[in-house]
Motif scaffolding. Structure first.
Motif, PDB file in Angstrom:
ATOM      1  N   ASP A 126       0.812  -1.217   0.000  1.00  0.00           N
ATOM      2  CA  ASP A 126       0.000   0.000   0.000  1.00  0.00           C
ATOM      3  C   ASP A 126       0.852   1.277   0.000  1.00  0.00           C
ATOM      4  O   ASP A 126       0.364   2.358   0.328  1.00  0.00           O
ATOM      5  CB  ASP A 126      -0.977   0.005   1.170  1.00  0.00           C
ATOM      6  N   ALA A 127       2.104   1.148  -0.405  1.00  0.00           N
ATOM      7  CA  ALA A 127       2.967   2.332  -0.535  1.00  0.00           C
ATOM      8  C   ALA A 127       2.409   3.211  -1.654  1.00  0.00           C
ATOM      9  O   ALA A 127       1.760   2.718  -2.587  1.00  0.00           O
ATOM     10  CB  ALA A 127       4.400   1.933  -0.854  1.00  0.00           C
ATOM     11  N   ALA A 128       2.664   4.491  -1.561  1.00  0.00           N
ATOM     12  CA  ALA A 128       2.171   5.426  -2.578  1.00  0.00           C
ATOM     13  C   ALA A 128       2.675   5.020  -3.956  1.00  0.00           C
ATOM     14  O   ALA A 128       3.825   4.610  -4.118  1.00  0.00           O
ATOM     15  CB  ALA A 128       2.625   6.842  -2.233  1.00  0.00           C
ATOM     16  N   GLU A 129       1.804   5.123  -4.931  1.00  0.00           N
ATOM     17  CA  GLU A 129       2.150   4.752  -6.309  1.00  0.00           C
ATOM     18  C   GLU A 129       3.363   5.548  -6.790  1.00  0.00           C
ATOM     19  O   GLU A 129       4.248   5.013  -7.442  1.00  0.00           O
ATOM     20  CB  GLU A 129       0.955   4.996  -7.233  1.00  0.00           C
ATOM     21  N   ARG A 130       3.430   6.837  -6.438  1.00  0.00           N
ATOM     22  CA  ARG A 130       4.568   7.654  -6.875  1.00  0.00           C
ATOM     23  C   ARG A 130       5.878   7.146  -6.263  1.00  0.00           C
ATOM     24  O   ARG A 130       6.919   7.213  -6.891  1.00  0.00           O
ATOM     25  CB  ARG A 130       4.334   9.128  -6.585  1.00  0.00           C
ATOM     26  N   THR A 131       5.818   6.638  -5.025  1.00  0.00           N
ATOM     27  CA  THR A 131       7.023   6.095  -4.387  1.00  0.00           C
ATOM     28  C   THR A 131       7.487   4.853  -5.126  1.00  0.00           C
ATOM     29  O   THR A 131       8.669   4.710  -5.440  1.00  0.00           O
ATOM     30  CB  THR A 131       6.750   5.749  -2.901  1.00  0.00           C
ATOM     31  N   ARG A 132       6.561   3.951  -5.411  1.00  0.00           N
ATOM     32  CA  ARG A 132       6.930   2.721  -6.124  1.00  0.00           C
ATOM     33  C   ARG A 132       7.439   3.018  -7.533  1.00  0.00           C
ATOM     34  O   ARG A 132       8.403   2.423  -7.990  1.00  0.00           O
ATOM     35  CB  ARG A 132       5.753   1.751  -6.155  1.00  0.00           C
ATOM     36  N   THR A 133       6.803   3.979  -8.200  1.00  0.00           N
ATOM     37  CA  THR A 133       7.238   4.363  -9.550  1.00  0.00           C
ATOM     38  C   THR A 133       8.628   4.977  -9.500  1.00  0.00           C
ATOM     39  O   THR A 133       9.494   4.653 -10.312  1.00  0.00           O
ATOM     40  CB  THR A 133       6.234   5.357 -10.174  1.00  0.00           C
ATOM     41  N   TRP A 134       8.858   5.866  -8.531  1.00  0.00           N
ATOM     42  CA  TRP A 134      10.158   6.520  -8.387  1.00  0.00           C
ATOM     43  C   TRP A 134      11.261   5.487  -8.148  1.00  0.00           C
ATOM     44  O   TRP A 134      12.317   5.539  -8.775  1.00  0.00           O
ATOM     45  CB  TRP A 134      10.102   7.517  -7.234  1.00  0.00           C
ATOM     46  N   VAL A 135      10.994   4.540  -7.253  1.00  0.00           N
ATOM     47  CA  VAL A 135      11.996   3.507  -6.954  1.00  0.00           C
ATOM     48  C   VAL A 135      12.236   2.640  -8.176  1.00  0.00           C
ATOM     49  O   VAL A 135      13.382   2.335  -8.523  1.00  0.00           O
ATOM     50  CB  VAL A 135      11.553   2.646  -5.747  1.00  0.00           C
ATOM     51  N   ALA A 136      11.170   2.247  -8.864  1.00  0.00           N
ATOM     52  CA  ALA A 136      11.311   1.393 -10.041  1.00  0.00           C
ATOM     53  C   ALA A 136      12.117   2.081 -11.139  1.00  0.00           C
ATOM     54  O   ALA A 136      12.923   1.434 -11.817  1.00  0.00           O
ATOM     55  CB  ALA A 136       9.940   0.980 -10.568  1.00  0.00           C
ATOM     56  N   THR A 137      11.945   3.396 -11.307  1.00  0.00           N
ATOM     57  CA  THR A 137      12.720   4.103 -12.327  1.00  0.00           C
ATOM     58  C   THR A 137      14.186   4.215 -11.938  1.00  0.00           C
ATOM     59  O   THR A 137      15.057   4.233 -12.789  1.00  0.00           O
ATOM     60  CB  THR A 137      12.159   5.514 -12.619  1.00  0.00           C
ATOM     61  N   ARG A 138      14.460   4.263 -10.634  1.00  0.00           N
ATOM     62  CA  ARG A 138      15.851   4.368 -10.175  1.00  0.00           C
ATOM     63  C   ARG A 138      16.585   3.025 -10.199  1.00  0.00           C
ATOM     64  O   ARG A 138      17.770   2.982 -10.491  1.00  0.00           O
ATOM     65  CB  ARG A 138      15.910   4.952  -8.772  1.00  0.00           C
ATOM     66  N   VAL A 139      15.888   1.946  -9.836  1.00  0.00           N
ATOM     67  CA  VAL A 139      16.579   0.655  -9.710  1.00  0.00           C
ATOM     68  C   VAL A 139      16.122  -0.387 -10.718  1.00  0.00           C
ATOM     69  O   VAL A 139      16.750  -1.432 -10.852  1.00  0.00           O
ATOM     70  CB  VAL A 139      16.444   0.075  -8.276  1.00  0.00           C
ATOM     71  N   GLY A 140      15.006  -0.129 -11.413  1.00  0.00           N
ATOM     72  CA  GLY A 140      14.466  -1.096 -12.366  1.00  0.00           C
ATOM     73  C   GLY A 140      13.372  -1.934 -11.725  1.00  0.00           C
ATOM     74  O   GLY A 140      13.455  -2.281 -10.548  1.00  0.00           O
ATOM     75  N   ASN A 141      12.349  -2.252 -12.500  1.00  0.00           N
ATOM     76  CA  ASN A 141      11.206  -3.019 -11.999  1.00  0.00           C
ATOM     77  C   ASN A 141      11.607  -4.360 -11.417  1.00  0.00           C
ATOM     78  O   ASN A 141      11.022  -4.822 -10.442  1.00  0.00           O
ATOM     79  CB  ASN A 141      10.176  -3.236 -13.103  1.00  0.00           C
ATOM     80  N   ALA A 142      12.589  -5.021 -12.008  1.00  0.00           N
ATOM     81  CA  ALA A 142      12.988  -6.349 -11.557  1.00  0.00           C
ATOM     82  C   ALA A 142      13.602  -6.318 -10.155  1.00  0.00           C
ATOM     83  O   ALA A 142      13.684  -7.348  -9.500  1.00  0.00           O
ATOM     84  CB  ALA A 142      13.975  -6.970 -12.540  1.00  0.00           C
TER      85      ALA A 142
END
Length: 195
Positions: A126-142
């Motif tokens: 339930d983390a904020a969508e923007r937080t998950r998107t930001w992290v995924a763009t920095r480290v990659g979805n995988a």
């Protein structure tokens, strides 16, 4: 490195640690062995609802083990597995926290990744969508795995809520990642388990 095993439903090979293990119980029925500690030869299924449904039929794990199919239906086994994996995930996060190997929060997680102390990130479901998107763009979805809620993660760490964390101890990190992915795959009909 975990040995390879074959799923008795889809026939794909995967590391044993990523699969669901079944053994023959003393009463002669196949039972789920989430911790992989029960005695006897094991038969394996992918942690996937489709493989679970197919694999618990008479020609699945039961035939491989030479016993009766599980007494529970696929939905009950799926619930049992999700609850058990979530409990094991919480236990292992607690071990990592007591060992000082948990890094919570966006800034500390980013620093741990940049310094090579962590290789993936656990984001609360339930983390904020923007937080998950930001992290995924920095480290990659995988490299982002979703599991538990912010309050569940916070309860393990003794704080109100945690939306993001990394594990710096490699063996614990891999065990926790594998548990989270297995749990996620059981919750999703066609997902990869990454969250």
């Amino acid at each position: 490195m975990s040995p390879q095993r074959t799923c008795h439903a889809c026939r794909r090979s995967a590391p044993q640690s990523e699969l669901l293990r079944f053994v023959c119980s003393p009463d002669g029925a196949a039972v789920l062995d989430l911790r992989g500690k029960l005695p006897g030869r094991g038969a394996y299924l992918c942690p996937d609802p489709g493989c679970l449904r197919k694999g618990i039929k008479a020609k699945g794990v039961a035939q491989a083990l030479g016993c009766r199919p599980p007494a529970e239906d696929a939905e009950a086994l799926q619930r049992q597995a999700v609850e058990g994996l979530a409990r094991m995930l919480t236990e292992n996060l607690g071990h990592a926290h007591r060992a000082g190997a948990v890094v919570p929060g966006v800034d500390r997680v980013t620093q741990a990744l940049e310094q090579g102390q962590a290789h993936w990130v656990l984001a609360a479901s339930d983390a904020a969508e923007r937080t998950r998107t930001w992290v995924a763009t920095r480290v990659g979805n995988a490299r982002v795995v979703t599991a538990l809620t912010k309050s569940e993660l916070g309860a393990v760490l003794g704080t109100a809520e945690v939306g993001l964390l990394a594990i710096t101890q490699p063996r614990l990190a891999e065990k926790i990642r594998t548990l989270a992915v297995r749990c996620n795959r059981l919750k999703e009909e066609n997902g990869d388990g990454q969250g």
